[in-house]
Design an enzyme around this catalytic site. Structure first.
Site, PDB file in Angstrom:
ATOM      1  N   SER A  45       0.856  -1.051   0.082  1.00  0.00           N
ATOM      2  CA  SER A  45      -0.084  -0.003  -0.012  1.00  0.00           C
ATOM      3  C   SER A  45       0.945   1.076  -0.090  1.00  0.00           C
ATOM      4  O   SER A  45       1.869   1.389   0.969  1.00  0.00           O
ATOM      5  CB  SER A  45      -0.924   0.057   1.152  1.00  0.00           C
ATOM      6  OG  SER A  45      -2.039   0.844   1.124  1.00  0.00           O
ATOM      7  N   GLU A  46       0.803   2.041  -0.904  1.00  0.00           N
ATOM      8  CA  GLU A  46       1.915   2.974  -1.338  1.00  0.00           C
ATOM      9  C   GLU A  46       2.097   4.226  -0.225  1.00  0.00           C
ATOM     10  O   GLU A  46       2.808   4.814  -0.280  1.00  0.00           O
ATOM     11  CB  GLU A  46       1.790   3.704  -2.710  1.00  0.00           C
ATOM     12  CG  GLU A  46       0.403   4.350  -3.018  1.00  0.00           C
ATOM     13  CD  GLU A  46      -0.725   3.649  -3.585  1.00  0.00           C
ATOM     14  OE1 GLU A  46      -0.798   2.667  -3.377  1.00  0.00           O
ATOM     15  OE2 GLU A  46      -1.649   4.368  -4.222  1.00  0.00           O
ATOM     16  N   ASN A  47       0.968   4.300   0.810  1.00  0.00           N
ATOM     17  CA  ASN A  47       1.163   5.246   1.835  1.00  0.00           C
ATOM     18  C   ASN A  47       2.253   4.881   2.783  1.00  0.00           C
ATOM     19  O   ASN A  47       2.774   5.417   3.358  1.00  0.00           O
ATOM     20  CB  ASN A  47      -0.024   5.454   2.606  1.00  0.00           C
ATOM     21  CG  ASN A  47      -0.860   4.105   3.082  1.00  0.00           C
ATOM     22  OD1 ASN A  47      -0.760   3.041   2.250  1.00  0.00           O
ATOM     23  ND2 ASN A  47      -1.381   4.116   4.230  1.00  0.00           N
TER      24      ASN A  47
END
Lengths: 219, 233
Positions: A45-47
């Site tokens: 998840s790119e966060n």
């Protein structure tokens, strides 16, 4: 014809054991529900999360633990968190094996548009431009025709571009397509009950039909 | 011994003036500097430029400052959850620069590392490339993106000490350590503030040299934007 879950189910068959996978918001998120048994993947998840687990049980939500869709999620064994620059380092350096994302339009040479409708919708690109610029393997999950019945598989995108010549494969409610390196949507599979005629009618860009196209097998 | 502790959010932002360029940590509502945003709201500073991945929601986060028209310009990657934002943007009341999320993160990081610009493939062939230098390297095009310049970075950490060392918790880390390194003046609010020496040096995410002011936030709402759960079977 496939519904959203059907599209997700078909894409899940492209996921291989040991893959690191980034799932976009919308239909791509549903892919996680259909990963075949015996196949282990790590969701990024790119966060800033590797090893994204399922939604928490009611009452166990942690506001500090969310995915890129801002949904509450959980850790799995082996999860790791990191800052957002490192996260995009993983993406730019091609550590992610497969990227699945949604689109408003795809062109026959693999351009994708999915972040803006001028004058109407401005949500922003989020991580999509970084992902499509660097990912080695991109599958697009999308509806092939819009509500007005117009095809979204086009000779050329009409909406602002997210990335050029980056899409490899597209799964829609009607079929599975690969992008030909010289341009064109190569029809690989038809969705259950969908005719070649309907697919031809629903594809505005160049459609390449390589002989007998099989119906997809979902289970 | 260096002591960076200030009394509260009001004191921490006493010298933020109209027209300031601010970085605000957080992803969605996760890991945002709640107390500092509340203090900006109370102080009423205007014409702010806010560098932040998102713009909050209508009644929380940076959304609060949008409602009071304190923000002149937003620099963000995704703003989909805020109707007031979209309205101000489409009507032209608010200046907005939308940039790819990885570019945003790296522009913060480069500011912190003292590197003025860097090449990235994100945005090549798109609106984002307009007016930017393109370099060609080993068969691929890259945009030249600049490190951010900001007056203040407002970040939120889980634990901090009086020397300004910070530790973040879970995905509330996101942009916070990057922005903490990038601010000309960095202000950190923390849930738990301890004396220097009480944190394990091995666990520090942001060394105190980057942090100019620190305080313990009063209460944290930590609002959840998308509460998603599963049923116990």
């Amino acid at each position: 014809m496939l519904d959203k879950n059907g599209i997700a189910k078909r894409i899940a068959k492209e996921v291989k054991d040991g893959y690191y996978v980034n799932l976009g918001i919308g239909i791509p998120t549903l892919v996680a529900n259909y990963i075949p048994q015996g196949i282990q993947v790590v969701l990024q998840s790119e966060n800033g999360l590797l090893g994204m687990g399922p939604f928490p049980y009611e009452g166990e939500e942690d506001p500090d633990l969310i995915n890129a869709g801002k949904q509450t999620v959980t850790y799995l064994k082996g999860s790791a968190v990191f800052d957002s620059a490192m996260s995009f380092g993983m993406i730019r350096a091609q550590k992610i094996d497969l990227t699945i994302l949604g689109a408003m339009e795809v062109s026959e040479n693999g351009d994708i548009a999915n972040w803006k409708i001028p004058g109407k919708m401005v949500k922003g690109m989020g991580g999509a431009m970084d992902l499509v610029a660097s990912a080695k393997n991109i599958i697009v999950a999308m509806q092939q025709v819009n509500k007005a019945g117009e095809s979204k598989l086009l000779p050329k995108c009409t909406l602002p571009i997210t990335g050029l010549r980056c899409v490899k494969k597209i799964v829609t409610e009607l079929g599975v397509y690969d992008i030909h390196h010289e341009g064109g949507f190569i029809l690989r599979e038809r969705a259950p009950g969908v005719s070649i005629e309907l697919i031809e009618k629903s594809t505005a860009g160049t459609l390449i039909i390589p002989g007998d196209v099989p119906e997809m097998i979902l289970d | 011994m260096i002591n960076k502790v200030v009394k509260n959010a009001d004191e921490a932002i006493h010298d933020i003036q109209d027209g300031a360029v601010l970085m605000l940590g957080g992803f969605g509502l996760c890991g945002i500097p709640e107390n500092l945003i509340a203090a900006l709201l109370k102080k009423g500073v205007k014409n702010l430029t806010c560098i932040s991945n998102n713009a909050g929601v209508d009644d929380f986060g940076i959304g609060l400052l949008l409602k009071t028209r304190q923000v002149k310009k937003m620099i963000s990657s995704y703003v989909g959850e805020n109707d007031e934002f979209e309205r101000q943007l489409l009507s032209g009341e608010l200046e907005v620069e939308l940039i790819p999320q990885g570019t945003l993160a790296t522009r913060c990081m480069m500011a912190g590392y003292g590197i003025p610009f860097f090449p990235t493939p994100a945005g090549v062939g798109t609106e984002v490339a307009q007016g930017k230098q393109i370099v060609h390297h080993r068969g691929k095009d890259y945009l030249i993106e600049e490190a951010f310049e900001s007056d203040f970075a407002l970040v939120k950490a889980w634990k901090g000490d009086t020397a300004g060392n910070l530790i973040y918790r879970s995905t509330a880390r996101n942009f916070n350590p990057l922005m903490a390194m990038a601010g000309k003046i960095t202000i950190a609010e923390v849930e738990i503030l301890v004396e220097a020496g009480e944190l394990d040096p091995d666990q520090i995410h942001t060394p105190g040299i980057f942090v100019h002011r620190i305080f313990q936030g009063e209460k944290y709402e930590k609002r959840i934007e998308q509460r998603t759960v599963r049923k116990k079977s």
